[in-house]
Design a protein around this motif. Structure first.
Motif, PDB file in Angstrom:
ATOM      1  N   MET A   1     -29.275  11.855 -28.746  1.00 14.25           N
ATOM      2  CA  MET A   1     -29.035  10.681 -29.112  1.00 14.25           C
ATOM      3  C   MET A   1     -27.769   9.950 -28.998  1.00 14.25           C
ATOM      4  N   PRO A   2     -27.719   8.818 -28.372  1.00 16.14           N
ATOM      5  CA  PRO A   2     -26.550   8.375 -27.705  1.00 16.14           C
ATOM      6  C   PRO A   2     -25.246   8.118 -28.590  1.00 16.14           C
ATOM      7  N   LEU A   3     -24.107   8.102 -28.342  1.00 17.68           N
ATOM      8  CA  LEU A   3     -23.089   7.763 -29.335  1.00 17.68           C
ATOM      9  C   LEU A   3     -22.726   6.298 -29.382  1.00 17.68           C
ATOM     10  N   PRO A   4     -22.490   5.789 -30.392  1.00 19.29           N
ATOM     11  CA  PRO A   4     -22.253   4.136 -30.520  1.00 19.29           C
ATOM     12  C   PRO A   4     -21.245   3.847 -29.605  1.00 19.29           C
ATOM     13  N   ALA A   5     -21.274   2.784 -29.208  1.00 18.00           N
ATOM     14  CA  ALA A   5     -20.193   2.161 -28.138  1.00 18.00           C
ATOM     15  C   ALA A   5     -18.949   1.708 -28.993  1.00 18.00           C
ATOM     16  N   GLY A   6     -17.734   2.593 -28.476  1.00 21.25           N
ATOM     17  CA  GLY A   6     -16.743   1.985 -29.204  1.00 21.25           C
ATOM     18  C   GLY A   6     -16.008   0.546 -28.631  1.00 21.25           C
ATOM     19  N   PRO A   7     -15.012   0.402 -29.225  1.00 22.18           N
ATOM     20  CA  PRO A   7     -14.289  -0.828 -28.828  1.00 22.18           C
ATOM     21  C   PRO A   7     -13.879  -1.064 -27.289  1.00 22.18           C
ATOM     22  N   PRO A   8     -13.920  -2.184 -26.630  1.00 23.85           N
ATOM     23  CA  PRO A   8     -13.720  -1.831 -25.152  1.00 23.85           C
ATOM     24  C   PRO A   8     -12.171  -1.679 -25.086  1.00 23.85           C
ATOM     25  N   PRO A   9     -12.016  -1.065 -23.995  1.00 23.14           N
ATOM     26  CA  PRO A   9     -10.573  -0.561 -23.614  1.00 23.14           C
ATOM     27  C   PRO A   9      -9.623  -2.247 -23.573  1.00 23.14           C
ATOM     28  N   LEU A  10      -8.381  -1.900 -23.618  1.00 20.69           N
ATOM     29  CA  LEU A  10      -7.479  -3.016 -23.497  1.00 20.69           C
ATOM     30  C   LEU A  10      -7.632  -3.684 -22.157  1.00 20.69           C
ATOM     31  N   TRP A  11      -7.748  -3.099 -21.146  1.00 23.12           N
ATOM     32  CA  TRP A  11      -7.583  -3.410 -19.571  1.00 23.12           C
ATOM     33  C   TRP A  11      -9.043  -3.730 -19.371  1.00 23.12           C
ATOM     34  N   ASN A  12      -9.933  -4.577 -20.132  1.00 32.36           N
ATOM     35  CA  ASN A  12     -11.068  -4.866 -19.964  1.00 32.36           C
ATOM     36  C   ASN A  12     -11.019  -6.322 -19.121  1.00 32.36           C
ATOM     37  N   ASN A  14     -11.888  -9.333 -19.560  1.00 28.36           N
ATOM     38  CA  ASN A  14     -11.111 -10.431 -20.032  1.00 28.36           C
ATOM     39  C   ASN A  14      -9.727 -10.509 -20.012  1.00 28.36           C
ATOM     40  N   PHE A  15      -9.334  -9.345 -20.382  1.00 34.36           N
ATOM     41  CA  PHE A  15      -7.809  -9.106 -20.831  1.00 34.36           C
ATOM     42  C   PHE A  15      -7.154  -9.362 -19.454  1.00 34.36           C
ATOM     43  N   ARG A  16      -7.725  -8.809 -18.318  1.00 35.13           N
ATOM     44  CA  ARG A  16      -7.175  -8.449 -17.196  1.00 35.13           C
ATOM     45  C   ARG A  16      -6.865 -10.176 -16.494  1.00 35.13           C
ATOM     46  N   LEU A  17      -7.925 -10.815 -16.864  1.00 37.50           N
ATOM     47  CA  LEU A  17      -7.917 -12.158 -16.254  1.00 37.50           C
ATOM     48  C   LEU A  17      -6.931 -12.822 -17.089  1.00 37.50           C
ATOM     49  N   PRO A 132      -7.098 -11.808 -30.133  1.00 36.67           N
ATOM     50  CA  PRO A 132      -8.171 -10.768 -30.956  1.00 36.67           C
ATOM     51  C   PRO A 132      -9.590 -11.016 -30.233  1.00 36.67           C
ATOM     52  N   ARG A 133      -9.907 -11.741 -29.415  1.00 41.16           N
ATOM     53  CA  ARG A 133     -11.174 -12.032 -28.908  1.00 41.16           C
ATOM     54  C   ARG A 133     -11.516 -11.000 -27.779  1.00 41.16           C
ATOM     55  N   ILE A 134     -10.523 -10.835 -27.168  1.00 39.10           N
ATOM     56  CA  ILE A 134     -10.588 -10.045 -25.810  1.00 39.10           C
ATOM     57  C   ILE A 134      -9.805  -8.665 -25.790  1.00 39.10           C
ATOM     58  N   ALA A 135      -9.214  -8.377 -26.869  1.00 38.85           N
ATOM     59  CA  ALA A 135      -8.565  -7.171 -27.154  1.00 38.85           C
ATOM     60  C   ALA A 135      -8.893  -6.536 -28.135  1.00 38.85           C
ATOM     61  N   SER A 136      -9.438  -5.234 -28.316  1.00 43.63           N
ATOM     62  CA  SER A 136      -9.446  -4.524 -29.649  1.00 43.63           C
ATOM     63  C   SER A 136      -8.272  -3.939 -30.226  1.00 43.63           C
ATOM     64  N   ASP A 137      -7.341  -3.801 -29.350  1.00 37.50           N
ATOM     65  CA  ASP A 137      -5.911  -3.391 -30.069  1.00 37.50           C
ATOM     66  C   ASP A 137      -4.982  -4.520 -29.801  1.00 37.50           C
ATOM     67  N   VAL A 138      -5.094  -5.233 -30.944  1.00 41.35           N
ATOM     68  CA  VAL A 138      -4.227  -6.660 -30.902  1.00 41.35           C
ATOM     69  C   VAL A 138      -2.658  -6.182 -30.410  1.00 41.35           C
ATOM     70  N   GLN A 139      -2.008  -5.578 -31.452  1.00 39.38           N
ATOM     71  CA  GLN A 139      -0.681  -5.153 -31.057  1.00 39.38           C
ATOM     72  C   GLN A 139      -0.317  -4.515 -29.647  1.00 39.38           C
ATOM     73  N   ARG A 140      -1.167  -3.825 -29.219  1.00 36.87           N
ATOM     74  CA  ARG A 140      -0.869  -3.538 -27.866  1.00 36.87           C
ATOM     75  C   ARG A 140      -0.845  -4.549 -26.744  1.00 36.87           C
ATOM     76  N   SER A 183      -3.957 -20.187 -13.246  1.00 39.83           N
ATOM     77  CA  SER A 183      -4.166 -19.871 -14.444  1.00 39.83           C
ATOM     78  C   SER A 183      -5.701 -20.361 -14.975  1.00 39.83           C
ATOM     79  N   ALA A 184      -5.771 -21.624 -14.607  1.00 45.61           N
ATOM     80  CA  ALA A 184      -7.225 -22.218 -14.850  1.00 45.61           C
ATOM     81  C   ALA A 184      -8.478 -21.489 -14.318  1.00 45.61           C
ATOM     82  N   LEU A 185      -8.138 -21.020 -13.067  1.00 43.56           N
ATOM     83  CA  LEU A 185      -9.374 -20.209 -12.395  1.00 43.56           C
ATOM     84  C   LEU A 185      -9.439 -18.861 -13.408  1.00 43.56           C
ATOM     85  N   CYS A 186      -8.538 -17.915 -13.663  1.00 44.51           N
ATOM     86  CA  CYS A 186      -8.553 -16.938 -14.290  1.00 44.51           C
ATOM     87  C   CYS A 186      -9.232 -17.365 -15.643  1.00 44.51           C
TER      88      CYS A 186
END
Length: 405
Positions: A1-12, A14-17, A132-140, A183-186
């Motif tokens: 049985m596959p494990l449920p997907a966890g929250p995306p890592p910080l450096w996904n 969207n966050f890198r861009l 908050p939309r692009i990072a699961s760990d908002v404080q980090r 910035s606009a391109l990213c």
């Protein structure tokens, strides 16, 4: 049985861009005061012209940031930030050409600075709701962004100075224009899933502002912090910025002032790194305690301390403010609903900026009447009282971490 997907890592993706977009944008913003000073003063313009050009930016930003919050909630933050960058890019490009080919008329410089302020007013509110939309760990995420923004704030003036040493003012503004393009391109390459409230029908601008005001006043901890912070901006932060420059430059020279500002920026980065590791159960209370570093700096400035002690005070103040800012930003972004977050951030920015601008304007006349050192020492006492007020107000002191953060 596959494990449920966890929250995306910080450096996904969207966050890198977004990280790159913020880094280059803050780098470009830091170049502007140096470019304006070199361009206007180099053309024989009066010292006041630089202040008026920067004032045109601040004035339009403060006047329109609330509307920027409404537009970001209505048309999505990413879209408005892209529009803002594309609005500011040609303005910086025109300045680059104007300073390269000759001496632009002052009215055009003021108008283009005001246009850049309009772009900033459209851009800034969207930062709060994007994280908050692009990072699961908002404080980090906030801490990482605070570190890079601090480093870029130091790097911007340095890069502008380097370009002026080998080229001219036009090159400074050409690079500034390029940062808006990057910035606009990213931002355009980001892929942020739509939320339900992105598609709801919106009312008029006035109605949206009214709804935002009701959301703002419904949260005692939110308006309580901002009310206290307006006092801080008027009596402490605003005068501190102006009087630090005049006192340090007058007593130790402009190069020492530049070094101390770099030390303050390094403290900012250290405060962001500290916020990466510490996760207090009551973020606002912890941030308020950290703010006790600011009166230390004010006391050292007002008591005529040595340059070494002034450097220590600047580092402590920079770290204290950065840690508070991460705790505050994270609290707002995780406790305020997404559909109102851009407007909440706009109210925060507008109130803080207006009071700080008033504090800067009043600092000179008050210092002439009672002495700059006395103003700073009184400011140190008020800064301690501000911390006390933040800790005494129960909704602020007891606000906990949002669930799952």
């Amino acid at each position: 049985m596959p494990l449920p997907a966890g929250p995306p890592p910080l450096w996904n993706r969207n966050f890198r861009l977004f990280f790159v977009a913020r880094a280059v944008a803050v780098l470009g913003e830091g170049m502007v005061p140096v470019g304006l000073a070199a361009g206007l003063l180099g053309d024989g313009r009066p010292d006041s012209s630089v202040g008026y050009a920067l004032g045109a930016w601040i004035g339009t930003f403060a006047a329109l940031v609330l509307f920027g919050g409404v537009l970001a909630d209505r048309f999505t933050a990413r879209r408005m930030m892209i529009i803002a960058d594309l609005l500011r890019l040609p303005g910086a490009a025109v300045l680059a050409v104007a300073f390269t080919v000759g001496s632009p008329p002052l009215w055009s410089v003021y108008a283009l600075s005001a246009l850049s302020g309009v772009g900033a007013a459209l851009f800034q509110p969207g930062v709060a709701s994007t994280i908050p939309r692009i990072a699961s760990d908002v404080q980090r995420a906030n801490a990482v962004l605070r570190v890079v923004e601090s480093l870029m704030t130091m790097a911007g003036p340095a890069l502008a100075g380097l370009l002026l040493a080998f080229s001219d003012v036009g090159t400074v503004f050409a690079v500034n224009a390029a940062t808006f393009g990057v910035s606009a391109l990213c931002l355009a390459l980001m892929r942020i899933p739509a939320l339900a409230h992105d598609r709801i029908a919106r009312g008029s601008m006035r109605a949206e502002l009214a709804i935002g005001w009701r959301e703002f006043t419904a949260r005692n901890w939110l308006w309580g912090v901002i009310a206290i912070w307006t006092v801080y901006g008027l009596t402490v932060a605003g005068p501190m910025t102006t009087l630090t420059a005049t006192l340090v430059t007058g007593d130790h020279g402009s190069s020492t002032y530049g070094v101390l500002m770099a030390v303050n920026g390094a403290g900012n980065a250290a405060g962001g790194l500290l916020a990466l590791r510490l996760r207090p159960r009551r973020p606002l209370a912890a941030g308020a305690v950290a703010l006790l570093g600011l009166p230390v700096n004010l006391y050292l400035l007002g008591s005529g301390a040595s340059v070494a002690l002034l450097g220590a005070g600047q580092f402590i103040a920079g770290a204290a403010f950065a840690f508070w800012l991460v705790m505050w930003s994270t609290s707002v972004q995780t406790h305020v609903p997404q559909e109102a977050l851009n407007r909440m951030h706009a109210y925060d920015v507008a109130g803080s900026l207006l009071m700080m601008a008033a504090g800067r304007a009043l600092a000179g006349p008050v210092a002439e009447a009672v002495g700059a050192e006395h103003v700073l020492l009184v400011g140190a006492g008020i800064a301690v009282l501000v911390v006390g007020a933040l800790l005494v107000v129960r909704p602020i002191r007891t606000l906990g971490r949002a669930h799952g953060t």
